[in-house]
Design an enzyme around this catalytic site. Structure first.
Site, PDB file in Angstrom:
ATOM      1  N   HIS A  18     -25.903 -26.836  17.192  1.00  0.00           N
ATOM      2  CA  HIS A  18     -24.988 -27.745  17.905  1.00  0.00           C
ATOM      3  C   HIS A  18     -25.035 -27.481  19.413  1.00  0.00           C
ATOM      4  O   HIS A  18     -25.062 -28.404  20.217  1.00  0.00           O
ATOM      5  CB  HIS A  18     -23.544 -27.543  17.409  1.00  0.00           C
ATOM      6  N   LYS A  42      -5.123 -32.513   4.929  1.00  0.00           N
ATOM      7  CA  LYS A  42      -6.101 -32.376   3.839  1.00  0.00           C
ATOM      8  C   LYS A  42      -7.163 -31.334   4.141  1.00  0.00           C
ATOM      9  O   LYS A  42      -8.285 -31.408   3.648  1.00  0.00           O
ATOM     10  CB  LYS A  42      -6.845 -33.707   3.650  1.00  0.00           C
ATOM     11  N   ARG A  92     -32.049 -33.221  11.917  1.00  0.00           N
ATOM     12  CA  ARG A  92     -32.906 -32.109  11.494  1.00  0.00           C
ATOM     13  C   ARG A  92     -34.027 -32.552  10.572  1.00  0.00           C
ATOM     14  O   ARG A  92     -35.109 -31.979  10.569  1.00  0.00           O
ATOM     15  CB  ARG A  92     -32.075 -31.057  10.742  1.00  0.00           C
ATOM     16  N   SER A 130     -24.084 -25.376   9.246  1.00  0.00           N
ATOM     17  CA  SER A 130     -22.756 -24.774   9.123  1.00  0.00           C
ATOM     18  C   SER A 130     -22.545 -24.256   7.710  1.00  0.00           C
ATOM     19  O   SER A 130     -21.947 -23.192   7.510  1.00  0.00           O
ATOM     20  CB  SER A 130     -21.682 -25.811   9.459  1.00  0.00           C
TER      21      SER A 130
HETATM   22  P1  ADP Z   1     -20.797 -33.588  10.082  1.00  0.00           P
HETATM   23  O1  ADP Z   1     -19.824 -32.951   9.159  1.00  0.00           O
HETATM   24  O2  ADP Z   1     -20.243 -34.784  10.790  1.00  0.00           O
HETATM   25  O3  ADP Z   1     -22.179 -33.792   9.547  1.00  0.00           O
HETATM   26  P2  ADP Z   1     -21.682 -31.191  11.474  1.00  0.00           P
HETATM   27  O4  ADP Z   1     -20.702 -30.326  12.169  1.00  0.00           O
HETATM   28  O5  ADP Z   1     -22.294 -30.658  10.227  1.00  0.00           O
HETATM   29  O6  ADP Z   1     -20.906 -32.558  11.263  1.00  0.00           O
HETATM   30  O7  ADP Z   1     -22.857 -31.629  12.445  1.00  0.00           O
HETATM   31  C1  ADP Z   1     -22.640 -32.381  13.609  1.00  0.00           C
HETATM   32  C2  ADP Z   1     -23.975 -32.935  14.124  1.00  0.00           C
HETATM   33  O8  ADP Z   1     -24.850 -31.880  14.468  1.00  0.00           O
HETATM   34  C3  ADP Z   1     -24.736 -33.779  13.097  1.00  0.00           C
HETATM   35  O9  ADP Z   1     -25.368 -34.841  13.784  1.00  0.00           O
HETATM   36  C4  ADP Z   1     -25.782 -32.834  12.565  1.00  0.00           C
HETATM   37  O10 ADP Z   1     -26.919 -33.517  12.073  1.00  0.00           O
HETATM   38  C5  ADP Z   1     -26.095 -32.049  13.812  1.00  0.00           C
HETATM   39  N1  ADP Z   1     -26.658 -30.731  13.523  1.00  0.00           N
HETATM   40  C6  ADP Z   1     -26.189 -29.788  12.665  1.00  0.00           C
HETATM   41  N2  ADP Z   1     -26.971 -28.690  12.673  1.00  0.00           N
HETATM   42  C7  ADP Z   1     -27.970 -28.937  13.550  1.00  0.00           C
HETATM   43  C8  ADP Z   1     -29.128 -28.189  13.987  1.00  0.00           C
HETATM   44  N3  ADP Z   1     -29.414 -26.973  13.512  1.00  0.00           N
HETATM   45  N4  ADP Z   1     -29.946 -28.778  14.897  1.00  0.00           N
HETATM   46  C9  ADP Z   1     -29.660 -30.021  15.366  1.00  0.00           C
HETATM   47  N5  ADP Z   1     -28.615 -30.770  14.995  1.00  0.00           N
HETATM   48  C10 ADP Z   1     -27.772 -30.238  14.092  1.00  0.00           C
END
Ligand code: ADP
Length: 152
Positions: A18, A42, A92, A130
């Site tokens: 991120h 929730k 990704r 995450s």
């Molecule tokens: P959500 O629950 O909305 O998917 P996330 O917190 O998991 O939110 O991710 C937010 C954004 O960051 C999404 O667009 C996701 O694809 C991107 N993202 C997550 N991990 C990575 C990574 N390692 N490299 C690039 N983008 C990422």
């Protein structure tokens, strides 16, 4: 016109993947607002949302054009309210693409002036998610290399 982008997500937790998207994105936008989607009623978050806000703020403390907030409404409505015409997301793999493709179409249907901008992940950060961090942390594993701040 000021180019404001929102970067919405769960950020449970905010990862080095991120961080990379934000640091690359800020070269294109005047301002990025990291928006943590969270419904207190929730919530089944693993990491406390207030702690995560503080950690993200610390991560970007030297950037006065990167901020963090928590929201609980339609992302398109949030963007309108914040006068943001861009929505930043990271990609990704094809699984991310399938999901992001439909959300971006719906968001643009709801708010025609909202362009989703996708950045392809930096290869060395592609495996970071995450959910993997939560799993490793839950069983006491070391996640310090995967996040840009220290956990309490
Ligand atoms: P959500 O629950 O909305 O998917 P996330 O917190 O998991 O939110 O991710 C937010 C954004 O960051 C999404 O667009 C996701 O694809 C991107 N993202 C997550 N991990 C990575 C990574 N390692 N490299 C690039 N983008 C990422």
């Amino acid at each position: 016109m000021k180019r404001t982008a929102i970067f919405p997500g769960s950020f449970d937790p905010f990862t080095r993947g991120h961080e990379d998207i934000v640091l690359r994105g800020i070269k294109m936008f005047d301002e990025i607002i990291i928006c943590i989607g969270h419904n207190a009623a929730k919530s089944n978050r693993y990491f406390d949302v207030d702690m995560m806000v503080k950690k993200i703020e610390q991560t970007f403390s030297t950037h006065n054009n990167i901020s963090v907030m928590v929201y609980n409404e339609l992302t398109a409505d949030l963007a309108k309210r914040l006068n943001a015409n861009f929505l930043l997301r990271g990609l990704r793999n094809t699984t991310d693409f399938e999901y992001e493709n439909s959300i971006s179409q719906v968001n643009r249907h709801l708010y025609n002036d909202l362009e989703t901008v996708f950045l392809i992940t930096s290869p060395h950060l592609a495996p970071i998610s995450s959910s993997i961090i939560r799993d490793v942390h839950r069983f006491g594993g070391d996640v310090s290399d995967l996040i840009p701040y220290k956990l309490p």
